[in-house]
Design a protein around this motif. Structure first.
Motif, mmCIF file in Angstrom:
data_model
loop_
_atom_site.group_PDB
_atom_site.id
_atom_site.type_symbol
_atom_site.label_atom_id
_atom_site.label_comp_id
_atom_site.label_asym_id
_atom_site.label_seq_id
_atom_site.Cartn_x
_atom_site.Cartn_y
_atom_site.Cartn_z
ATOM 1 N N SER A 269 50.910 45.580 46.451
ATOM 2 C CA SER A 269 50.908 45.381 44.992
ATOM 3 C C SER A 269 49.491 45.388 44.450
ATOM 4 C CB SER A 269 51.590 44.045 44.662
ATOM 5 O OG SER A 269 52.968 44.116 44.982
ATOM 6 N N LEU A 270 48.541 44.971 45.298
ATOM 7 C CA LEU A 270 47.149 44.907 44.816
ATOM 8 C C LEU A 270 46.465 46.269 44.939
ATOM 9 C CD1 LEU A 270 46.121 41.448 46.387
ATOM 10 C CD2 LEU A 270 46.828 41.934 44.024
ATOM 11 N N THR A 271 46.683 46.954 46.069
ATOM 12 C CA THR A 271 45.965 48.219 46.283
ATOM 13 C C THR A 271 46.447 49.318 45.342
ATOM 14 O OG1 THR A 271 47.530 48.678 48.054
ATOM 15 C CG2 THR A 271 45.393 47.758 48.706
ATOM 16 N N ARG A 272 47.619 49.131 44.689
ATOM 17 C CA ARG A 272 48.023 50.198 43.727
ATOM 18 C C ARG A 272 47.163 50.132 42.462
ATOM 19 N NH1 ARG A 272 54.001 47.582 42.592
ATOM 20 N NH2 ARG A 272 53.412 46.047 41.026
ATOM 21 N N ALA A 273 46.342 49.092 42.349
ATOM 22 C CA ALA A 273 45.440 49.004 41.187
ATOM 23 C C ALA A 273 44.158 49.788 41.478
ATOM 24 C CB ALA A 273 45.107 47.548 40.905
ATOM 25 N N ALA A 274 43.681 50.505 40.471
ATOM 26 C CA ALA A 274 42.456 51.303 40.652
ATOM 27 C C ALA A 274 41.295 50.384 41.054
ATOM 28 C CB ALA A 274 42.119 52.018 39.339
ATOM 29 N N GLY A 275 40.538 50.806 42.089
ATOM 30 C CA GLY A 275 39.350 50.038 42.468
ATOM 31 C C GLY A 275 39.628 48.959 43.494
ATOM 32 N N VAL A 276 40.897 48.845 43.939
ATOM 33 C CA VAL A 276 41.222 47.809 44.941
ATOM 34 C C VAL A 276 41.602 48.485 46.250
ATOM 35 C CG1 VAL A 276 42.706 45.844 45.536
ATOM 36 C CG2 VAL A 276 42.044 46.244 43.138
ATOM 37 N N GLY A 277 40.728 48.379 47.269
ATOM 38 C CA GLY A 277 41.042 48.930 48.593
ATOM 39 C C GLY A 277 41.622 47.825 49.466
ATOM 40 N N PRO A 278 42.005 48.172 50.704
ATOM 41 C CA PRO A 278 42.618 47.188 51.607
ATOM 42 C C PRO A 278 41.737 45.952 51.842
ATOM 43 C CG PRO A 278 42.714 49.445 52.506
ATOM 44 C CD PRO A 278 41.875 49.499 51.302
ATOM 45 N N ARG A 279 40.415 46.177 52.012
ATOM 46 C CA ARG A 279 39.545 45.020 52.314
ATOM 47 C C ARG A 279 39.488 44.046 51.133
ATOM 48 N NH1 ARG A 279 34.255 46.896 55.086
ATOM 49 N NH2 ARG A 279 33.489 46.378 53.002
ATOM 50 N N LEU A 280 39.358 44.613 49.909
ATOM 51 C CA LEU A 280 39.289 43.735 48.726
ATOM 52 C C LEU A 280 40.631 43.019 48.534
ATOM 53 C CD1 LEU A 280 37.664 42.622 46.401
ATOM 54 C CD2 LEU A 280 38.284 44.635 45.024
ATOM 55 N N ALA A 281 41.719 43.740 48.828
ATOM 56 C CA ALA A 281 43.057 43.118 48.688
ATOM 57 C C ALA A 281 43.160 41.915 49.640
ATOM 58 C CB ALA A 281 44.147 44.139 49.007
ATOM 59 N N ASP A 282 42.657 42.105 50.861
ATOM 60 C CA ASP A 282 42.694 40.987 51.830
ATOM 61 C C ASP A 282 41.930 39.790 51.287
ATOM 62 O OD1 ASP A 282 44.249 41.850 53.905
ATOM 63 O OD2 ASP A 282 42.616 42.971 54.898
ATOM 64 N N ARG A 283 40.751 40.079 50.727
ATOM 65 C CA ARG A 283 39.927 38.958 50.244
ATOM 66 C C ARG A 283 40.635 38.244 49.086
ATOM 67 N NH1 ARG A 283 34.704 40.910 48.359
ATOM 68 N NH2 ARG A 283 34.180 41.151 50.568
ATOM 69 N N ILE A 284 41.256 39.025 48.180
ATOM 70 C CA ILE A 284 41.978 38.400 47.045
ATOM 71 C C ILE A 284 43.080 37.481 47.576
ATOM 72 C CG2 ILE A 284 43.506 38.882 45.081
ATOM 73 C CD1 ILE A 284 41.882 41.517 44.689
ATOM 74 N N LEU A 285 43.852 38.006 48.559
ATOM 75 C CA LEU A 285 44.971 37.215 49.092
ATOM 76 C C LEU A 285 44.437 35.926 49.739
ATOM 77 C CD1 LEU A 285 47.235 40.024 50.674
ATOM 78 C CD2 LEU A 285 47.604 38.732 48.548
ATOM 79 N N SER A 286 43.380 36.065 50.538
ATOM 80 C CA SER A 286 42.919 34.859 51.270
ATOM 81 C C SER A 286 42.267 33.855 50.301
ATOM 82 C CB SER A 286 41.927 35.273 52.369
ATOM 83 O OG SER A 286 40.747 35.803 51.744
#
Lengths: 200, 200, 200, 200
Positions: A109-126
């Motif tokens: 759900s996060l990576t479908r947003a422009a500018g959000v890759g897997p690593r940033l998504a992980d950081r947001i979740l944690s």
């Protein structure tokens, strides 16, 4: 500095629009969701604003609901999530979906947003997993964008009618009668019924 | 830059509110005392403002009286007392109580404010002891919050009536008659009597 | 950013006042001469503004005439002459006197201004001696403070009448008639004659 | 922050003018072309604005058309081309001429602008050659300065009529009738026909 604008929306381009308040057109960046629900002229729109001041810019970010604004504030606490990326995430997810995604650890759900890759998504979740318990959208009703009901209908209707040029001294008595006769009138209904009476 | 706002107060949250002036909603931080006495819509509120500009923010601090604003200015001259702590001290003490506390070296009145520990209270007492002689609240009447009497009633009533949509050309003659017939009319009385005449 | 304010002047304290434009009160610093000639409420005042932006402040400096503003701009080009000292010099000398003083090398006229010692006066005289040939006040008539005559009377009268609440569509025809019947009407005369007609 | 101003133009000096919006006069820098086409008072002008914030200034640059504004944004991406030089180039060339000059590698069209020497002209040509394909003015009609036709005539006419003091609630029905009876009415025609009806 600015927390709210009530005016005519125009020139919607990408993730920006102009909110014209009595001749001063403010540049407001917003999620595509918010841009899609803002009332079009000649209706008057009320947008919640977060002002971000930097050395080389004064930027206004707009939201249709306090929920969306609160999520914007929380998202931008995460390292490397600036205003632009936060808006992109809010364009891809409404507050309810965002709460579900973070609770479920759902990176997609996060990576479908422009500018959000897997690593940033992980950081947001944690970073946010333990901060979302009190966030709106968790089981409570997501307040409908732009539609405000309850006690502040009177203020907003007064503002809208003032925006349409009616003096508060004229609008207020008519509006009070309308609200008395229509107990749970929404903002839209309150304005329309008042206009009928005022425009006579 | 901004020294005063006259508009509709709304969205009071913690130590902040929105003052909406003709469609632009300004975010104003204020003491809980000031937030408690600001007139609620549809009445128009007049708030004295101190603008503080920093590289990453333009903040507006609001006061119901010049006394409170003067104490805010004095408190923020003390090292480590920023705007937030100064507001907390003014939430815990009105100007009169503050003057007594400093003259009496009373640390307790200061430490009951959020963010003020014993050491900071000591520094406030020592730095301000010789500066408060001319501060308001020292035997003089603490001007009632929001209520302005005397010569500026005419201006403020004109502003309030303009805020309610009455043209100055209409409001002024009526207001002059009211002030002539009611020698020491307070702002509130002046507006109410004028409205009766104007709303006919 | 801001070059002019038209509104109600109030709270004159030392070298500052508030110019209230439709509910937003701007803090304006000005020379004591300018503060003394600004029309008092309920008249509407028009003040020329120079905006100075710094990292920790956005300041507005007000002038009754373009002459005074031009001298302010020239004085602040001199090293160690900041806005505050420039205003002090303009409080002590009008543009005509300033031009005479600099042409005559008269230090006394400068040192009577707060913050100007002999050394700074010398520097002002030496740095500006060759720059004042084109400055206003040199033989030409010093435009009377606040009184504007000639082509822009129409705009200023329109603004003042709008400030008094008259719609431009109403004010303009009446104003045009007044200006046609009174060829060199000053701003003050144009407004008074229009008001007579409009207030009927 | 500000993207558009609708108000009375005045005090045109060199490459600056004041746009007065309800009593606040904003200083707007613009090309001589734009300054020449802005409607004069008592007509209300609408200017597109680009706000540039620096540590020591907040500057507003004004444009009569979106084409001119887009070229300003593109020109200022070139190293050593600041806002002032970009305006000078736009004073010397309209968007159509600029597109031709860059496509044809014509240095002369650029060096006739103040502040542009041969070396800077070369850099502009080389940096922009591959970026102008999508720029306006390339075969498409250069939108006439200040004249807006099509769907936004309704908004602009509403704004202009509001600027003239007519309440939107009054102006809107009259304007809708005018637009219905005059299919491709330009902004100017829409305002004039509405005024005839409203001023009765």
């Amino acid at each position: 500095m600015i927390g709210q604008l009530t005016g005519l929306v125009g020139q919607i381009e990408g993730e920006r629009c102009i909110v014209d308040v009595n001749g001063v057109g403010y540049v407001v960046s917003a999620s595509t969701r918010t841009l899609a629900v803002l009332p079009q002229p000649p209706s008057v729109a009320r947008v919640l604003i977060e002002t971000i001041v930097r050395e080389d810019a004064i930027q206004l970010f707009g939201f249709a609901t306090t929920d969306e604004r609160d999520w914007f504030r929380l998202l931008t606490t995460v390292q490397s999530v600036g205003a632009k990326v936060a808006l992109a995430i809010l364009s891809a997810n409404n507050p309810g979906e965002l709460l579900l995604a973070i609770n479920a650890g759902d990176k997609g759900s996060l990576t479908r947003a422009a500018g959000v890759g897997p690593r940033l998504a992980d950081r947001i979740l944690s970073e946010l997993r333990n901060k979302v318990a009190k966030m709106p959208g968790g089981g409570g009703t997501v307040s409908a964008p732009g539609i405000v009901s309850g006690p502040s209908v009177e203020n907003d209707a007064l503002l809208a009618l003032a925006g349409l040029g009616f003096r508060r001294a004229e609008a207020w008595p008519v509006l009070s009668k309308v609200l008395a006769e229509n107990e749970n009138a929404t903002l839209d209904l309150a304005i329309r019924l008042s206009l009928k009476d005022l425009a006579r």
